[in-house]
Design an enzyme around this catalytic site. Structure first.
Site, PDB file in Angstrom:
ATOM      1  N   GLU A  73       0.842  -1.194   0.000  1.00  0.00           N
ATOM      2  CA  GLU A  73       0.000   0.000   0.000  1.00  0.00           C
ATOM      3  C   GLU A  73       0.880   1.249   0.000  1.00  0.00           C
ATOM      4  O   GLU A  73       0.569   2.233  -0.634  1.00  0.00           O
ATOM      5  CB  GLU A  73      -0.928  -0.001   1.216  1.00  0.00           C
ATOM      6  CG  GLU A  73      -1.956   1.096   1.185  1.00  0.00           C
ATOM      7  CD  GLU A  73      -2.965   0.985   2.311  1.00  0.00           C
ATOM      8  OE1 GLU A  73      -4.074   1.506   2.135  1.00  0.00           O
ATOM      9  OE2 GLU A  73      -2.663   0.395   3.359  1.00  0.00           O
ATOM     10  N   HIS A  92      -4.260  -4.694  -1.058  1.00  0.00           N
ATOM     11  CA  HIS A  92      -3.727  -3.471  -1.664  1.00  0.00           C
ATOM     12  C   HIS A  92      -2.831  -3.726  -2.870  1.00  0.00           C
ATOM     13  O   HIS A  92      -3.301  -3.676  -3.968  1.00  0.00           O
ATOM     14  CB  HIS A  92      -3.066  -2.560  -0.638  1.00  0.00           C
ATOM     15  CG  HIS A  92      -4.042  -2.077   0.389  1.00  0.00           C
ATOM     16  ND1 HIS A  92      -5.063  -1.206   0.081  1.00  0.00           N
ATOM     17  CD2 HIS A  92      -4.186  -2.391   1.697  1.00  0.00           C
ATOM     18  CE1 HIS A  92      -5.786  -0.984   1.156  1.00  0.00           C
ATOM     19  NE2 HIS A  92      -5.283  -1.693   2.146  1.00  0.00           N
ATOM     20  N   ASP A 147     -12.029  -2.576   2.378  1.00  0.00           N
ATOM     21  CA  ASP A 147     -10.995  -2.190   3.336  1.00  0.00           C
ATOM     22  C   ASP A 147     -11.634  -1.692   4.638  1.00  0.00           C
ATOM     23  O   ASP A 147     -11.884  -2.477   5.519  1.00  0.00           O
ATOM     24  CB  ASP A 147     -10.038  -1.170   2.731  1.00  0.00           C
ATOM     25  CG  ASP A 147      -8.762  -1.014   3.547  1.00  0.00           C
ATOM     26  OD1 ASP A 147      -8.392  -1.974   4.254  1.00  0.00           O
ATOM     27  OD2 ASP A 147      -8.135   0.050   3.497  1.00  0.00           O
ATOM     28  N   ASP A 148     -11.915  -0.413   4.757  1.00  0.00           N
ATOM     29  CA  ASP A 148     -12.510   0.168   5.967  1.00  0.00           C
ATOM     30  C   ASP A 148     -13.835   0.836   5.613  1.00  0.00           C
ATOM     31  O   ASP A 148     -13.908   2.063   5.504  1.00  0.00           O
ATOM     32  CB  ASP A 148     -11.570   1.213   6.578  1.00  0.00           C
ATOM     33  CG  ASP A 148     -10.237   0.628   6.977  1.00  0.00           C
ATOM     34  OD1 ASP A 148     -10.244  -0.403   7.653  1.00  0.00           O
ATOM     35  OD2 ASP A 148      -9.204   1.202   6.595  1.00  0.00           O
ATOM     36  N   PRO A 149     -14.914   0.050   5.440  1.00  0.00           N
ATOM     37  CA  PRO A 149     -16.163   0.637   4.938  1.00  0.00           C
ATOM     38  C   PRO A 149     -16.774   1.707   5.843  1.00  0.00           C
ATOM     39  O   PRO A 149     -17.439   2.606   5.349  1.00  0.00           O
ATOM     40  CB  PRO A 149     -17.101  -0.562   4.799  1.00  0.00           C
ATOM     41  CG  PRO A 149     -16.528  -1.613   5.665  1.00  0.00           C
ATOM     42  CD  PRO A 149     -15.046  -1.368   5.709  1.00  0.00           C
ATOM     43  N   LEU A 150     -16.549   1.639   7.139  1.00  0.00           N
ATOM     44  CA  LEU A 150     -17.121   2.659   8.016  1.00  0.00           C
ATOM     45  C   LEU A 150     -16.351   3.972   7.923  1.00  0.00           C
ATOM     46  O   LEU A 150     -16.908   5.040   8.135  1.00  0.00           O
ATOM     47  CB  LEU A 150     -17.144   2.167   9.464  1.00  0.00           C
ATOM     48  CG  LEU A 150     -18.070   0.981   9.725  1.00  0.00           C
ATOM     49  CD1 LEU A 150     -17.958   0.530  11.171  1.00  0.00           C
ATOM     50  CD2 LEU A 150     -19.506   1.333   9.388  1.00  0.00           C
TER      51      LEU A 150
END
Length: 172
Positions: A73, A92, A147-150
């Site tokens: 990444e 990534h 990845d980090d949906p929130l």
């Protein structure tokens, strides 16, 4: 240690035993932008312990796990090399675009790459420079990841981007 304990005796940690029935793999999330040579040592020890744990779990009739680290990444490409040598797939892989030889090895072995254009846009790379469509057209084994949906939610801009990506993918 608890993973080995619960494999040996499921009653030692009953909640963990039930939870592990739904676990398929482990990630190693870290800050790749910091130059850390020990990162591949850490990946190696995770892999080595998972091999032993998986052998033990298989003997006992339990599910086994795969290693799916965050690699490429940001930071040094050494992490991508460690992922290539030790992982089932990676998350990534952005830096593969800068190392064609390593990209080719990922292609030959079809190591999966879960790419996250939404989080990458916020942290490292503009949407339009994301190599996911290029990797897919070259035959690498790529998938779209939240990845980090929130943290990286869906907006109108992302909707337009994904619609364009979908149109490009259909045309390939």
């Amino acid at each position: 240690m608890p993973l080995f304990e619960v494999t040996n005796n499921p009653n030692s940690h009953p909640e963990l035993h039930v939870f592990l029935n739904y676990v398929t793999g482990f990630d190693s999330v870290d800050d790749e932008s910091k130059h850390e040579n020990p990162i591949n040592y850490y990946l190696y020890y995770m892999h080595a312990n998972m091999v032993i744990l998986n052998h033990f779990r298989k003997e006992r009739g339990f599910n086994t796990f795969v290693l799916r680290p965050h690699c490429g990444e940001a930071g040094n490409i050494q992490h991508l090399i460690g992922g290539f040598l030790l992982a089932e797939n990676i998350s990534h892989g952005l830096l593969l675009r800068k190392v064609p030889v390593l990209q080719y090895l990922y292609y030959l072995t079809q190591i999966g790459i879960a790419m996250s254009p939404l989080s990458n846009n916020s942290l490292f790379l503009n949407y339009h420079r994301n190599p996911l469509p290029e990797f897919a057209s070259r035959g690498l084994c790529v998938s779209l990841s939240t990845d980090d949906p929130l943290q990286f939610h869906f907006t109108k801009v992302e909707n337009l981007y994904f619609k364009k990506m979908e149109e490009n993918y259909i045309l390939m």
